[in-house]
Design a protein around this motif. Sequence first.
Motif, PDB file in Angstrom:
ATOM      1  N   PRO A   1      20.308  13.468  -8.657  1.00  0.00           N
ATOM      2  CA  PRO A   1      19.681  12.796  -9.809  1.00  0.00           C
ATOM      3  C   PRO A   1      18.275  13.320 -10.066  1.00  0.00           C
ATOM      4  N   GLN A   2      17.978  13.556 -11.327  1.00  0.00           N
ATOM      5  CA  GLN A   2      16.644  14.037 -11.692  1.00  0.00           C
ATOM      6  C   GLN A   2      15.638  12.895 -11.803  1.00  0.00           C
ATOM      7  N   TYR A   3      16.142  11.677 -11.967  1.00  0.00           N
ATOM      8  CA  TYR A   3      15.267  10.514 -11.922  1.00  0.00           C
ATOM      9  C   TYR A   3      16.108   9.302 -11.559  1.00  0.00           C
ATOM     10  N   THR A   4      15.459   8.221 -11.149  1.00  0.00           N
ATOM     11  CA  THR A   4      16.161   7.041 -10.635  1.00  0.00           C
ATOM     12  C   THR A   4      15.564   5.759 -11.221  1.00  0.00           C
ATOM     13  N   LYS A   5      16.113   4.642 -10.795  1.00  0.00           N
ATOM     14  CA  LYS A   5      15.604   3.336 -11.227  1.00  0.00           C
ATOM     15  C   LYS A   5      14.128   3.186 -10.879  1.00  0.00           C
ATOM     16  N   ALA A   6      13.729   3.720  -9.745  1.00  0.00           N
ATOM     17  CA  ALA A   6      12.327   3.623  -9.341  1.00  0.00           C
ATOM     18  C   ALA A   6      11.404   4.288 -10.360  1.00  0.00           C
ATOM     19  N   ASP A   7      11.868   5.377 -10.962  1.00  0.00           N
ATOM     20  CA  ASP A   7      11.049   6.062 -11.963  1.00  0.00           C
ATOM     21  C   ASP A   7      10.936   5.232 -13.240  1.00  0.00           C
ATOM     22  N   VAL A   8      12.020   4.553 -13.633  1.00  0.00           N
ATOM     23  CA  VAL A   8      11.957   3.677 -14.798  1.00  0.00           C
ATOM     24  C   VAL A   8      10.967   2.542 -14.544  1.00  0.00           C
ATOM     25  N   LEU A   9      11.043   1.950 -13.370  1.00  0.00           N
ATOM     26  CA  LEU A   9      10.108   0.876 -13.022  1.00  0.00           C
ATOM     27  C   LEU A   9       8.672   1.384 -13.005  1.00  0.00           C
ATOM     28  N   HIS A  10       8.476   2.619 -12.570  1.00  0.00           N
ATOM     29  CA  HIS A  10       7.143   3.221 -12.559  1.00  0.00           C
ATOM     30  C   HIS A  10       6.619   3.364 -13.989  1.00  0.00           C
ATOM     31  N   VAL A  11       7.475   3.822 -14.906  1.00  0.00           N
ATOM     32  CA  VAL A  11       7.085   3.920 -16.318  1.00  0.00           C
ATOM     33  C   VAL A  11       6.610   2.571 -16.831  1.00  0.00           C
ATOM     34  N   LEU A  12       7.383   1.529 -16.571  1.00  0.00           N
ATOM     35  CA  LEU A  12       7.050   0.198 -17.084  1.00  0.00           C
ATOM     36  C   LEU A  12       5.737  -0.316 -16.504  1.00  0.00           C
ATOM     37  N   ALA A  13       5.446   0.074 -15.269  1.00  0.00           N
ATOM     38  CA  ALA A  13       4.194  -0.349 -14.637  1.00  0.00           C
ATOM     39  C   ALA A  13       2.979   0.337 -15.257  1.00  0.00           C
ATOM     40  N   LEU A  14       3.195   1.494 -15.892  1.00  0.00           N
ATOM     41  CA  LEU A  14       2.092   2.248 -16.481  1.00  0.00           C
ATOM     42  C   LEU A  14       1.785   1.857 -17.926  1.00  0.00           C
ATOM     43  N   LEU A  15       2.615   0.998 -18.515  1.00  0.00           N
ATOM     44  CA  LEU A  15       2.456   0.648 -19.926  1.00  0.00           C
ATOM     45  C   LEU A  15       1.164  -0.120 -20.189  1.00  0.00           C
ATOM     46  N   LYS A  16       0.530   0.217 -21.296  1.00  0.00           N
ATOM     47  CA  LYS A  16      -0.654  -0.493 -21.776  1.00  0.00           C
ATOM     48  C   LYS A  16      -0.361  -1.033 -23.178  1.00  0.00           C
ATOM     49  N   PRO A  17       0.292  -2.204 -23.256  1.00  0.00           N
ATOM     50  CA  PRO A  17       0.633  -2.758 -24.580  1.00  0.00           C
ATOM     51  C   PRO A  17      -0.618  -3.014 -25.409  1.00  0.00           C
ATOM     52  N   THR A  18      -0.558  -2.631 -26.676  1.00  0.00           N
ATOM     53  CA  THR A  18      -1.737  -2.676 -27.539  1.00  0.00           C
ATOM     54  C   THR A  18      -1.351  -3.206 -28.911  1.00  0.00           C
ATOM     55  N   ALA A  19      -2.126  -4.130 -29.425  1.00  0.00           N
ATOM     56  CA  ALA A  19      -1.856  -4.692 -30.748  1.00  0.00           C
ATOM     57  C   ALA A  19      -2.182  -3.675 -31.834  1.00  0.00           C
ATOM     58  N   TYR A  20      -1.546  -3.835 -32.988  1.00  0.00           N
ATOM     59  CA  TYR A  20      -1.883  -2.986 -34.129  1.00  0.00           C
ATOM     60  C   TYR A  20      -3.375  -3.112 -34.451  1.00  0.00           C
ATOM     61  N   GLN A  21      -3.991  -1.967 -34.752  1.00  0.00           N
ATOM     62  CA  GLN A  21      -5.392  -1.858 -35.177  1.00  0.00           C
ATOM     63  C   GLN A  21      -6.387  -2.297 -34.108  1.00  0.00           C
ATOM     64  N   GLN A  22      -5.939  -2.380 -32.867  1.00  0.00           N
ATOM     65  CA  GLN A  22      -6.846  -2.675 -31.755  1.00  0.00           C
ATOM     66  C   GLN A  22      -7.302  -1.358 -31.131  1.00  0.00           C
ATOM     67  N   GLN A  23      -8.599  -1.207 -30.934  1.00  0.00           N
ATOM     68  CA  GLN A  23      -9.113   0.013 -30.330  1.00  0.00           C
ATOM     69  C   GLN A  23      -8.811   0.052 -28.841  1.00  0.00           C
ATOM     70  N   ARG A  24      -8.296   1.189 -28.387  1.00  0.00           N
ATOM     71  CA  ARG A  24      -8.081   1.433 -26.961  1.00  0.00           C
ATOM     72  C   ARG A  24      -8.829   2.697 -26.583  1.00  0.00           C
ATOM     73  N   LYS A  25      -9.776   2.581 -25.660  1.00  0.00           N
ATOM     74  CA  LYS A  25     -10.548   3.748 -25.251  1.00  0.00           C
ATOM     75  C   LYS A  25      -9.734   4.598 -24.285  1.00  0.00           C
ATOM     76  N   LEU A  26      -9.644   5.893 -24.582  1.00  0.00           N
ATOM     77  CA  LEU A  26      -8.973   6.844 -23.704  1.00  0.00           C
ATOM     78  C   LEU A  26      -9.966   7.536 -22.784  1.00  0.00           C
ATOM     79  N   ALA A  27     -11.189   7.682 -23.269  1.00  0.00           N
ATOM     80  CA  ALA A  27     -12.285   8.298 -22.518  1.00  0.00           C
ATOM     81  C   ALA A  27     -13.583   7.795 -23.140  1.00  0.00           C
ATOM     82  N   ASP A  28     -14.704   8.303 -22.655  1.00  0.00           N
ATOM     83  CA  ASP A  28     -15.992   7.817 -23.163  1.00  0.00           C
ATOM     84  C   ASP A  28     -16.107   7.977 -24.675  1.00  0.00           C
ATOM     85  N   ASN A  29     -15.628   9.088 -25.191  1.00  0.00           N
ATOM     86  CA  ASN A  29     -15.757   9.365 -26.619  1.00  0.00           C
ATOM     87  C   ASN A  29     -14.407   9.615 -27.279  1.00  0.00           C
ATOM     88  N   ALA A  30     -13.404   8.879 -26.837  1.00  0.00           N
ATOM     89  CA  ALA A  30     -12.060   9.054 -27.395  1.00  0.00           C
ATOM     90  C   ALA A  30     -11.338   7.711 -27.424  1.00  0.00           C
TER      91      ALA A  30
END
Length: 467
Positions: free
Chosen positions: A126-155
């Motif tokens: 297998p190239q990926y498993t259930k653990a990888d799907v769970l890892h993806v979900l743990a990395l999510l940053k849900p964001t509302a429409y038109q809400q600013q999310r800083k990616l870096a100091d100037n981004a």
Amino acid sequence: MAEITFYGAAQEVTGSCHLVSSPALGAVLLDCGLHQGMKAKTEAVREQFPFNPYSLDAVILSHAHLDHCGRLPLLVHDGFNGDIYCTEATAQLLPIMLFDALSLYENDLMRENRKLKRKGQCELTPQYTKADVLHVLALLKPTAYQQQRKLADNASVFFYDAGHILGSAIVELKFDEHSRQKTLIFSGDLGNKDTLLMKDPTCLTRADLVVMEGTYGDREHRTQGDTLAQFKDILHRAYTKGGNVMIPAFAVGRTQELLLYLGKLQLAGELDDWHIFLDSPMAIEVTQIYDQWLPTLDCEGVKALCTGEQTLLKHFLSTLHLMVSPEESMSINKITNGALIIAGSGMCTGGRITHHFKHRIWESRNTLIFVGYQAQGTLGRRLVEGAEHIRMFGEQFAVKANVETLGGFSAHAGQQELSDWIGHFQLPLQLALVHGEPGALATLKEKLRCDHGIEAEIPVYGQTIKF
């Protein structure tokens, strides 16, 4: 200087994946989608990324369709561990989409390994498993429409409603470069304005570079009124023939629009005595999420049909049957007439719809209705193009069922809507057209030149554009 490299959906309509790089922004991936087709479930996932996933700073996801998000588990399996930014509704849909894709992948891999084992060859791991799907979900940053999310100091990143499916977003990236702010707009998939359920795509006005989809860059859709009339006519003719109707539909977006259209026909007394079978556990689960967000969607379209405690699944269609288990799905095979079956997959590359084909596509009294885009290389595309015979489950089947196409159900903007959307931007404008077949993009390019004087680029796979 900032640059973007196109690693998917470049002169094709699947596999959305674009890498944006800038000293201020770092390395940010826009979408990480699967290529969709008959063999995509096993073959596409094995393709190596043309960049190092470990080196990415973030992923920004436009929406939850698999051709935009399906390779995220492989990305984390190969080393990505940054934030994944998406809208709140997309974050709710992703577990359903990714776990369903994992199940299909594991089943396909198991079948392929049985073949290899019989030949005395080494099995695939297998190239990926259930653990990888769970890892993806743990990395999510849900964001509302038109809400600013800083990616870096100037981004920063902002999401705007794309009107395509629940949670779909137009992505706006803003970052500083050489004491000047730069803006990249990624349209994601822009919605069809003439629908019952979704709001119109948000119009923006300024960007240094726009990356815009062109799925329907060479054609227009029927109006909602014309589509509903055609749908009613097709269903009535099918009913008088005494057969059943099969509708392949995507679990996210198309199924929910279909339920609303059917509800509108039933409310007007124009549905005959069809019994509607939603034969997709995934679509049922997705529709439950849509029900939670109904008040935020197209209020006029929803309010006209849903009143009080009604939702898409609850007391909305009096003849709606939800088929979850395999046994419930197979029970539909006993129905000789009057069944309207909605099932996946939307492009007929697998799923329960192919089993319904097996039992019905060879009978002329039955009807097959396509309500969504059928990519090249899919069974759906062959049927739309008039195939007289198809092969499924190791057998050949004659196509005797009446095959109809309803373009007005599309969740994508048509040619003029694409032109109108890009026309809101201030000139001069750098524009790249993606997510479309070559002919559609070439036609759209000429349209935009005539309408707005914009000279668009149509990048090929691996091409880099500086902005």
